[in-house]
Design an enzyme around this catalytic site. Structure first.
Site, short mmCIF file in Angstrom:
data_model
loop_
_atom_site.label_atom_id
_atom_site.label_comp_id
_atom_site.label_asym_id
_atom_site.label_seq_id
_atom_site.Cartn_x
_atom_site.Cartn_y
_atom_site.Cartn_z
N TYR A 154 0.69 -1.04 -0.18
CA TYR A 154 0.17 -0.28 -0.38
C TYR A 154 0.69 1.11 -0.49
CZ TYR A 154 -3.59 3.21 1.57
OH TYR A 154 -4.13 3.88 1.34
N ARG A 195 -9.22 -0.91 11.27
CA ARG A 195 -9.21 0.82 11.69
C ARG A 195 -10.04 0.63 12.80
NH1 ARG A 195 -10.28 4.33 6.34
NH2 ARG A 195 -10.86 2.52 4.57
N ARG A 220 -2.68 9.37 16.66
CA ARG A 220 -2.20 10.22 15.26
C ARG A 220 -4.08 10.88 15.91
NH1 ARG A 220 -0.67 6.47 13.98
NH2 ARG A 220 -0.58 3.98 13.55
N ARG A 286 1.47 10.45 13.81
CA ARG A 286 0.81 10.76 12.99
C ARG A 286 0.30 11.90 13.13
NH1 ARG A 286 -0.06 6.75 8.86
NH2 ARG A 286 1.79 6.21 7.90
#
Length: 320
Positions: A154, A195, A220, A286
């Site tokens: 990916y 997820r 995140r 992130r």
């Protein structure tokens, strides 16, 4: 004659690949609501018909079952290339097909855009940054990706797609747009896509243990789907001088343990937290730098996490 009426007399033909998926289905509705025609292309590997069933009676909506790793021949004005499994469970299930979808699919879509002189937007991803050594992540950061790891199909596929987009732009003057999408959530997510938001909500609603990978300290940022789709549309509407890449995401950072506790509170669940080992190459943090999106697109997220989670919880509750 009003401008809005004139626009309805000559709507654009907008192709959305992966249009029955999570993001694609919301984008289909947004484009239709704007008065344009939508050609939704999907092979239903991860997309679901129920996402687009409410759109089927709209005379400006057309569904084409097709795999973008093979060429397609249509007449269109704009293309949103959203086709590709985006959750680790789905894209690792058939990694070779994931590569074909991202790389061959990009070449086929770019070939179509070249022939029709269409604007074409690539749904890229924050995964191109890998497990980042720079935090937060600006568009200039080139990433820290493992090309031979489980996520490489990916991550590297999307990186190669960006290369193809810019090479077609430089060599053939194709009018490109690249959006790097950070974690997005909302209705139409898969209950079993692996997820973190869908995992936590489904486990909480079922009264199961909340499984957190790692020590729960990894972070995140989560953008609600309507905000993300608004960013995509704003990027598509820019002039040909704006190519991107442009980060789209919510810069509000939260740890996995904090997210789990928030979902437990909103669902009223008594599920317990349990901690498991972190998967290989899973990023520890992130957060997007969205200054470029704010300056170029006038875009920033509007839906806060609590309100977005409430709407997402209600969606999963209706499914379960």
């Amino acid at each position: 004659m009003s401008q809005n009426f004139q626009e309805k007399l000559s709507p654009k033909r907008v192709l959305i690949t992966g249009g029955a998926g999570f993001l694609g289905s919301h984008l289909c509705r947004r484009i239709l609501d704007g008065g344009d025609e939508v050609i939704c292309v999907d092979n239903f590997s991860t997309g679901r018909r129920r996402h687009i069933t409410p759109l089927m009676d709209n005379p400006r909506f057309e569904l084409v079952r097709h795999d973008v790793s093979f060429p397609l021949y249509l007449e269109v004005d704009e293309i949103f290339n959203m086709a590709c499994p985006a959750s680790p469970i789905h894209y690792q299930n058939d990694p070779v097909q994931t590569i074909k979808t991202t790389v061959n699919g990009a070449m086929n879509i770019l070939g179509l855009a070249k022939r029709t002189n269409s604007k074409v937007l690539q749904a890229s991803t924050s995964e191109i940054y890998g497990d980042p050594l720079v935090h937060p992540q600006p568009e200039e950061y080139r990433g820290n990706v493992n090309p031979i790891g489980l996520r490489g199909c990916y991550d590297e596929g999307k990186r190669c797609a960006e290369t193809l987009f810019f090479d077609y732009h430089r060599q053939h003057q194709v009018r490109i747009k690249i959006a790097r999408i950070f974690n997005t959530y909302g209705p139409h997510m898969h209950p079993d896509d692996g997820r973190v938001v869908s995992n936590f909500i489904v486990q909480a609603l079922k009264g199961e243990e909340i499984t957190i990978y790692g020590d729960g300290g990894q972070t995140r940022c989560f953008c609600f789907v309507t905000d993300l789709v608004d960013g995509l549309c704003r990027l598509m509407d820019t002039g040909d001088d704006v190519t991107g890449p442009i980060n789209l995401g919510n810069p509000v950072e939260i740890s996995m343990t904090q997210l789990a506790e928030t979902i437990l509170e909103l669902t009223g669940s008594r599920s317990k937290l349990t901690y498991l080992s972190l998967p290989p190459d899973d990023p520890t943090q992130r957060r997007p730098v969205i200054a470029r999106a704010n300056e170029v697109l006038g875009w920033q997220p509007k839906v806060d996490l609590e309100n977005g989670l409430k709407e997402t919880i209600a969606y999963f509750d209706s499914l379960l």
